[in-house]
Design a protein around this motif. Structure first.
Motif, PDB file in Angstrom:
ATOM      1  N   LEU A 249    -126.019 -10.586  31.829  1.00  0.00           N
ATOM      2  CA  LEU A 249    -124.880  -9.532  31.974  1.00  0.00           C
ATOM      3  C   LEU A 249    -125.329  -8.017  32.080  1.00  0.00           C
ATOM      4  O   LEU A 249    -126.160  -7.857  31.175  1.00  0.00           O
ATOM      5  CB  LEU A 249    -123.749  -9.645  30.992  1.00  0.00           C
ATOM      6  CG  LEU A 249    -122.599  -8.706  31.297  1.00  0.00           C
ATOM      7  CD1 LEU A 249    -121.801  -9.294  32.554  1.00  0.00           C
ATOM      8  CD2 LEU A 249    -121.671  -8.680  29.771  1.00  0.00           C
ATOM      9  N   ASP A 250    -125.134  -7.565  33.129  1.00  0.00           N
ATOM     10  CA  ASP A 250    -125.593  -6.192  33.404  1.00  0.00           C
ATOM     11  C   ASP A 250    -124.658  -4.988  33.303  1.00  0.00           C
ATOM     12  O   ASP A 250    -124.324  -4.631  34.568  1.00  0.00           O
ATOM     13  CB  ASP A 250    -126.549  -6.034  34.641  1.00  0.00           C
ATOM     14  CG  ASP A 250    -127.135  -4.850  35.088  1.00  0.00           C
ATOM     15  OD1 ASP A 250    -127.076  -3.883  34.150  1.00  0.00           O
ATOM     16  OD2 ASP A 250    -127.653  -4.699  35.958  1.00  0.00           O
ATOM     17  N   PRO A 251    -124.311  -4.554  32.209  1.00  0.00           N
ATOM     18  CA  PRO A 251    -123.048  -3.721  31.905  1.00  0.00           C
ATOM     19  C   PRO A 251    -123.479  -2.183  32.727  1.00  0.00           C
ATOM     20  O   PRO A 251    -122.684  -1.623  33.510  1.00  0.00           O
ATOM     21  CB  PRO A 251    -123.095  -3.344  30.604  1.00  0.00           C
ATOM     22  CG  PRO A 251    -124.373  -4.058  29.790  1.00  0.00           C
ATOM     23  CD  PRO A 251    -125.061  -5.008  30.756  1.00  0.00           C
ATOM     24  N   GLN A 252    -124.615  -1.829  32.555  1.00  0.00           N
ATOM     25  CA  GLN A 252    -125.212  -0.609  33.266  1.00  0.00           C
ATOM     26  C   GLN A 252    -124.788  -0.679  34.721  1.00  0.00           C
ATOM     27  O   GLN A 252    -124.344   0.093  35.440  1.00  0.00           O
ATOM     28  CB  GLN A 252    -126.534  -0.111  32.853  1.00  0.00           C
ATOM     29  CG  GLN A 252    -127.047   1.170  33.288  1.00  0.00           C
ATOM     30  CD  GLN A 252    -128.450   1.454  33.229  1.00  0.00           C
ATOM     31  OE1 GLN A 252    -129.176   0.566  32.855  1.00  0.00           O
ATOM     32  NE2 GLN A 252    -128.825   2.664  33.513  1.00  0.00           N
ATOM     33  N   GLY A 253    -125.343  -1.846  35.580  1.00  0.00           N
ATOM     34  CA  GLY A 253    -125.154  -1.990  36.923  1.00  0.00           C
ATOM     35  C   GLY A 253    -123.664  -1.882  37.028  1.00  0.00           C
ATOM     36  O   GLY A 253    -123.122  -1.481  38.167  1.00  0.00           O
TER      37      GLY A 253
END
Lengths: 81, 81
Positions: free
Chosen positions: B14-18
């Protein structure tokens, strides 16, 4: 299609993150590092399929949100699959 | 010579920043974004002049410090000047 926006601090702007990485690498025994600079990379998968329009789209996004153009420069790349 | 190490979260992580960048771009009116992933790029200027050894050096640095290989993948590029 995929585009890649790379955002780096402009030359001449102090880069404390890069400096810290350089020091840490030196402490780990990596010698011969002249300069280290850190930046961001944003990979975007667009519905757009025209390369020229995708690049323009990427530049618009970089100017509006992804880069602070006062201190950062950006580059839009279209990676070949 | 210069090398560029690019560090991205592995696919499936999971890439919360993206995700946040994607949402922000959507709010700014940029439509047609399928996926956005954010990563780091580290530009290193090495005293080393042999391309193969510079690449090996970059991979060692990435494994030891620059990337968390449990969740991140990295790539070492030698940009042509």
């Amino acid at each position: 299609m995929k585009i890649v926006v790379t955002v780096m601090l402009k030359d001449g702007v102090l880069d404390p993150q890069g400096r810290a990485i350089g020091h840490a690498l030196g402490n780990l025994g990596f010698a011969g590092l002249n300069e280290v600079r850190a930046g961001k990379v944003i990979e975007l998968d667009l519905a757009e399929t025209d390369p020229a329009r995708a690049r323009q789209f990427g530049e618009d996004m970089a100017r509006k949100l992804l880069a602070n153009t006062v201190i950062e420069s950006f580059r839009v790349d279209l990676p070949t699959p």
